[in-house]
Write a protein that holds these residues in place. Structure first.
Motif, PDB file in Angstrom:
ATOM      1  N   ALA A 100       0.834  -1.198   0.000  1.00  0.00           N
ATOM      2  CA  ALA A 100       0.000   0.000   0.000  1.00  0.00           C
ATOM      3  C   ALA A 100       0.871   1.252   0.000  1.00  0.00           C
ATOM      4  O   ALA A 100       0.514   2.275  -0.593  1.00  0.00           O
ATOM      5  CB  ALA A 100      -0.922  -0.011   1.216  1.00  0.00           C
ATOM      6  N   THR A 101       2.034   1.170   0.638  1.00  0.00           N
ATOM      7  CA  THR A 101       2.945   2.312   0.682  1.00  0.00           C
ATOM      8  C   THR A 101       3.402   2.672  -0.727  1.00  0.00           C
ATOM      9  O   THR A 101       3.454   3.858  -1.094  1.00  0.00           O
ATOM     10  CB  THR A 101       4.174   1.982   1.551  1.00  0.00           C
ATOM     11  N   ASN A 174      -5.154   3.495  11.335  1.00  0.00           N
ATOM     12  CA  ASN A 174      -3.947   3.414  12.155  1.00  0.00           C
ATOM     13  C   ASN A 174      -3.540   4.851  12.483  1.00  0.00           C
ATOM     14  O   ASN A 174      -3.357   5.643  11.563  1.00  0.00           O
ATOM     15  CB  ASN A 174      -2.837   2.731  11.354  1.00  0.00           C
ATOM     16  N   ASP A 202      -6.866   4.545   1.925  1.00  0.00           N
ATOM     17  CA  ASP A 202      -5.957   3.468   2.344  1.00  0.00           C
ATOM     18  C   ASP A 202      -6.777   2.459   3.140  1.00  0.00           C
ATOM     19  O   ASP A 202      -7.248   2.753   4.235  1.00  0.00           O
ATOM     20  CB  ASP A 202      -4.832   4.082   3.190  1.00  0.00           C
ATOM     21  N   TYR A 205      -6.293  -2.236   6.367  1.00  0.00           N
ATOM     22  CA  TYR A 205      -6.846  -3.016   7.492  1.00  0.00           C
ATOM     23  C   TYR A 205      -8.280  -3.447   7.216  1.00  0.00           C
ATOM     24  O   TYR A 205      -9.035  -3.750   8.139  1.00  0.00           O
ATOM     25  CB  TYR A 205      -6.775  -2.190   8.789  1.00  0.00           C
ATOM     26  N   SER A 232      -3.445  -3.904   0.495  1.00  0.00           N
ATOM     27  CA  SER A 232      -2.366  -4.873   0.303  1.00  0.00           C
ATOM     28  C   SER A 232      -2.671  -6.155   1.043  1.00  0.00           C
ATOM     29  O   SER A 232      -3.614  -6.258   1.824  1.00  0.00           O
ATOM     30  CB  SER A 232      -1.031  -4.292   0.776  1.00  0.00           C
ATOM     31  N   LYS A 243       4.993  -7.298   0.738  1.00  0.00           N
ATOM     32  CA  LYS A 243       4.841  -6.007   0.049  1.00  0.00           C
ATOM     33  C   LYS A 243       4.141  -6.167  -1.312  1.00  0.00           C
ATOM     34  O   LYS A 243       4.574  -5.592  -2.323  1.00  0.00           O
ATOM     35  CB  LYS A 243       6.197  -5.317  -0.117  1.00  0.00           C
TER      36      LYS A 243
HETATM   37  C1  LIG Z   1      -2.354   2.790   7.426  1.00  0.00           C
HETATM   38  C2  LIG Z   1      -1.275   1.977   6.809  1.00  0.00           C
HETATM   39  N1  LIG Z   1      -1.130   1.963   5.481  1.00  0.00           N
HETATM   40  C3  LIG Z   1      -0.172   1.243   4.883  1.00  0.00           C
HETATM   41  C4  LIG Z   1       0.704   0.480   5.621  1.00  0.00           C
HETATM   42  C5  LIG Z   1       1.768  -0.296   4.932  1.00  0.00           C
HETATM   43  O1  LIG Z   1       1.224  -1.179   4.025  1.00  0.00           O
HETATM   44  P1  LIG Z   1       2.196  -2.019   3.089  1.00  0.00           P
HETATM   45  O2  LIG Z   1       3.086  -2.832   3.975  1.00  0.00           O
HETATM   46  O3  LIG Z   1       1.276  -2.813   2.252  1.00  0.00           O
HETATM   47  O4  LIG Z   1       2.992  -1.028   2.316  1.00  0.00           O
HETATM   48  C6  LIG Z   1       0.616   0.473   7.010  1.00  0.00           C
HETATM   49  C7  LIG Z   1       1.598  -0.280   7.818  1.00  0.00           C
HETATM   50  O5  LIG Z   1       1.762  -0.085   8.992  1.00  0.00           O
HETATM   51  C8  LIG Z   1      -0.403   1.228   7.614  1.00  0.00           C
HETATM   52  O6  LIG Z   1      -0.552   1.233   8.936  1.00  0.00           O
END
Ligand SMILES: Cc1ncc(COP(=O)(O)O)c(C=O)c1O
Length: 392
Positions: A100-101, A174, A202, A205, A232, A243
């Motif tokens: 997702a990042t 988060n 995003d 979760y 993700s 990832k």
């Molecule tokens: C809100 C949020 N988005 C994205 C991520 C990271 O996602 P990914 O590992 O798929 O890049 C996190 C990881 O802590 C998160 O808390």
């Protein structure tokens, strides 16, 4: 000796080392139980890992297409239909990205013109402001109030200016554990439409909700073509190290994501994409089991924090519980976490790290850990006099 030259550019310099790296290193150095970083102790479902392992052995092991393997894009479309009752075109609306990042960075790099405003809701996931900075955008901050952290038009309007192009939302959230209800989504919808914004949602979760289910903004006709969902495999399937992520967006917005993705990452690990497709195809019971298991761990940690006098805010989703230490008179959450780590042996994250002005707030504990690890942390926190000893 003179200081070494600084090579980090001005855009990235403010970000330094992430709070997670900082706390994890300190936890390791002091032998503290790490309830800081949000990764599970247990790996995800065995059939999913087996599917990826088989794909490594049998292939394919070469570059996947830019948009991702068709089998995974179709699995994402089927997942959106199953969980959100939304029809998605697997070819024109789904892109496989590096978590997702990576999807967030691709979206910002593909969408923003220099100086465009992006509204982030505080406390934020720390990759958001960095992605905006990398893309040459400008962060604006909407700040709902603890402990409820509710979103409404007033909170959003306070952040907008006439050069804003994007609103980023995250639900389940988060670090607060909030899951937006329909009134909050109504406020987001009218705000985004009236200000003519793109919504980046995003949803990492999405499968981890404990009361009401997650409802994606893609379900809403007025947001359907204005929204980029990023999600993700990491959190929902306890496979954070893979990832493998995806974006879902109308063809026009997908073009923006792919425009940058082709030159940042281009293609993510091919055999893991096969594993990810297997994950998304698991039967509903697998998700129910996962949810039940996380809910039990949440309850364990909430009860432990409550018994220790740390005022937990019960989360509706995610891996995290906030402890509202402000109610104990704590005005420096960072210093509190530091003492908790060194003197009690439990690592947590201060939410001041997720505010642009560093304002103090509750502290975040992760419960995606083995039960015996949680029990040991609770035992340390609950020993008579422990919390009292940390008070000002
Ligand atoms: C809100 C949020 N988005 C994205 C991520 C990271 O996602 P990914 O590992 O798929 O890049 C996190 C990881 O802590 C998160 O808390």
């Amino acid at each position: 000796m003179s200081d070494p030259p600084v090579h980090v550019n001005r855009r990235m310099r403010p970000f330094g080392t992430s709070i997670f790296a900082e706390v994890s290193a300190a936890a390791a150095a002091h032998g503290a139980i790490n309830l800081g970083q949000g990764f599970p102790d247990d790996d995800g479902p065995e059939p999913v890992r087996r599917a990826a392992a088989d794909a490594v052995v049998a292939g394919p092991n070469q570059y996947a297409p830019l948009a991702g393997l068709p089998v995974l894009r179709r699995a994402v479309a089927a997942w959106m239909r199953r969980t959100q009752a939304v029809d998605v075109d697997a070819d024109r609306e789904v892109t496989v990205v590096a978590g997702a990042t990576g999807g967030m960075a691709d979206a910002m790099l593909g969408l923003l013109e220099p100086g465009d405003g992006v509204i982030l809701i505080e406390p934020w996931y720390d990759a958001y402001p960095a992605a905006v900075a990398m893309a040459g955008g400008r962060c604006r901050f909407a700040t709902p109030v603890a402990p409820d952290y509710r979103i409404d038009r007033t909170v959003l309007e306070a952040a907008v200016d006439d050069r804003c192009r994007v609103l980023v939302v995250n639900s389940p959230h988060n670090p607060t554990g909030r899951v937006f209800d329909e009134a909050e989504w109504d406020a987001i919808e009218s705000f985004v439409v009236e200000h003519d914004l793109v919504l980046v949602s995003d949803e990492v979760y999405e499968a981890l909700t404990y009361d009401a289910p997650h409802r994606s903004p893609l379900r809403r006709p007025r947001l359907r073509d204005r929204t980029i969902v990023v999600s993700s495999i990491g959190k929902s399937f306890s496979l954070t190290g893979w990832k493998i992520g995806w974006t879902v967006a109308s063809p026009g917005l997908t073009e923006a994501v792919r425009a940058s993705h082709q030159f940042t990452i281009f293609s993510v690990a091919t055999p893991l994409q096969i594993g990810a497709a297997t994950a998304l195809g698991l039967p509903d019971e697998a998700f129910e089991d996962l949810r039940r298991d996380h809910r039990e761990r949440r309850d364990l940690l909430v009860e432990g924090l409550d018994a220790a006098g740390l005022h937990p805010i019960v989360p509706e989703g995610t891996y995290f519980v906030l402890a509202d230490v402000g109610r104990l008179g704590i005005t420096d959450d960072r210093a509190f976490c530091d003492r908790l780590l060194r003197e009690v042996g439990v690592a947590a994250i201060p939410t001041s790290a997720f505010h642009h002005d560093g304002r103090p707030g509750p502290v975040r504990f992760a419960f995606c850990k083995r039960r015996e690890v949680l029990a040991e942390a609770i035992d340390r926190l609950g020993r008579p006099g422990t919390v009292a000893g940390l008070l000002p």
